[in-house]
Design an enzyme around this catalytic site. Structure first.
Site, PDB file in Angstrom:
ATOM      1  N   LYS A 265     -10.166   0.215  -2.111  1.00 41.00           N
ATOM      2  CA  LYS A 265      -9.869  -0.568  -0.580  1.00 41.00           C
ATOM      3  C   LYS A 265     -10.220   1.025  -0.262  1.00 41.00           C
ATOM      4  O   LYS A 265      -9.882   2.260  -0.214  1.00 41.00           O
ATOM      5  CB  LYS A 265      -8.771  -0.685  -0.707  1.00 41.00           C
TER       6      LYS A 265
ATOM      7  N   LYS B  69      -7.738   3.084  -3.603  1.00 42.40           N
ATOM      8  CA  LYS B  69      -7.651   3.581  -2.351  1.00 42.40           C
ATOM      9  C   LYS B  69      -8.159   4.418  -1.463  1.00 42.40           C
ATOM     10  O   LYS B  69      -6.934   5.712  -2.234  1.00 42.40           O
ATOM     11  CB  LYS B  69      -6.051   2.862  -1.380  1.00 42.40           C
TER      12      LYS B  69
ATOM     13  N   ASP C  28       0.763  -1.155  -0.025  1.00 44.21           N
ATOM     14  CA  ASP C  28       0.135  -0.119  -0.375  1.00 44.21           C
ATOM     15  C   ASP C  28       1.178   1.147  -0.211  1.00 44.21           C
ATOM     16  O   ASP C  28       1.439   1.688   0.783  1.00 44.21           O
ATOM     17  CB  ASP C  28      -0.856   0.266   1.057  1.00 44.21           C
TER      18      ASP C  28
END
Length: 317
Positions: free
Chosen positions: A253, A217, A154
């Site tokens: 996400k 995300k 991430d």
């Protein structure tokens, strides 16, 4: 580990005219997002089924300065056994797990050892959460996390590229981070609460996907504003547009601020309506969460027993 039949997003060449053409109808977006919770009310077995699906797509997360290997091991045990066994047996899902475990780089070896390949380990990287460390060190951090066993990375983008409209720089940065990940999948954290406008969110989403992001995300979870339904709607529609353009499916996400079971259902409903059922699987959708699991477990216990338990009986770690 998460099984997938998807072709990985290979990205496309940067197209400044495509980015310049992106528009957002902010009032319509806000209206659409505001109607969703009121229109989606699930009861009894249907609610339990959707909450079980929510568990299956959680990135169970600990990102605290006082993390220890013991805390990470407890988190991994919870990830593998997210709900009491008798409750899972009662709803017919005895083998239910979360989607992945997400930790800082330093805790990757402990998570990998605890999970033993049963679930993916995601590492936050690139100077998380600000993303302002020297760029060559951010790339080295990605490589180190992959070498330590993380199968998902991430990363955080440089917000200044978005705020100054330097889309080429954002594309180049994202492409280099994607390359540093190698076979590990990369989730691009946009930090949407710091991007100023929904139009910037839409453009940043598209640029990161053009550069090869496997997921986009919302947030690090450390901003003052994290995941919201309006931002999610914008990002999901960018994913839909990118699939039409490229043929590649990119995951989504939401992270930060999704802590209640009813909120999880709203996000899942939005995914189903905007992207379709295929996105309701761990290879295309994740919740970045820590406290969400505890509330879902309470709701499932009520579904099975007819009684609510106190929240502290469902501590994550």
């Amino acid at each position: 580990m998460t099984k997938t039949d998807l072709q990985r997003n290979a990205g496309l060449p940067f197209d400044p005219s495509l980015v310049a053409s992106i528009r957002v109808n902010t009032p319509a977006t806000l209206r659409r997002a505001a109607t969703l919770p009121a229109r989606r009310s699930l009861k009894r077995d249907w609610q339990a089924a959707w909450l079980a699906r929510a568990i299956s797509v959680i990135d169970l997360t600990t990102l605290a300065g006082d993390d220890t290997e013991g805390r990470v091991r407890r988190l991994c045990a919870k990830a593998l056994h997210p709900v009491r066994a008798d409750i899972l047996d009662a709803i017919g899902l005895p083998d239910l797990t979360v989607g992945a475990v997400c930790v800082y780089h330093e805790m990757v070896p402990a998570a990998v050892a605890a999970l033993q390949g049963r679930l993916p380990v995601a590492a936050v990287s690139t100077g998380f959460p600000a993303g302002l460390s020297p760029f060559h060190l951010r790339l080295k951090e990605i490589e180190a996390s992959v070498a330590a066993g993380a199968s998902e990375i991430d990363i955080v983008i440089s917000r200044r590229h978005v705020l100054t409209g330097n889309w080429q720089a954002l594309y180049d940065e994202m492409a280099q981070m994607r390359a540093a990940c190698g076979a590990a999948h990369v989730k691009a954290i946009l930090a949407t609460g710091e991007l100023g406008t929904l139009r910037n969110v839409a453009k940043a989403s598209m640029v990161c996907m053009l550069a090869g992001a496997d997921f986009i995300k919302t947030s690090t979870g450390k901003e003052s504003v994290n995941a919201t339904l309006p931002v999610s709607l914008i990002m999901m529609r960018a994913i839909r547009d990118y699939e039409r353009l490229s043929g590649f499916k990119v995951g989504y996400k939401p992270a930060g601020g999704v802590s209640k079971a009813k909120d999880a259902i709203s996000y899942l409903a939005l995914v189903k309506e905007e992207l379709g059922d295929r996105w309701l699987r761990p290879d295309l959708f994740r919740f970045g969460a820590s406290s969400l699991l505890g509330d879902i477990e309470r709701q499932l216990e009520h579904h099975v027993t007819g009684r609510y338990s106190v929240g502290h009986r469902h501590a994550v770690g």
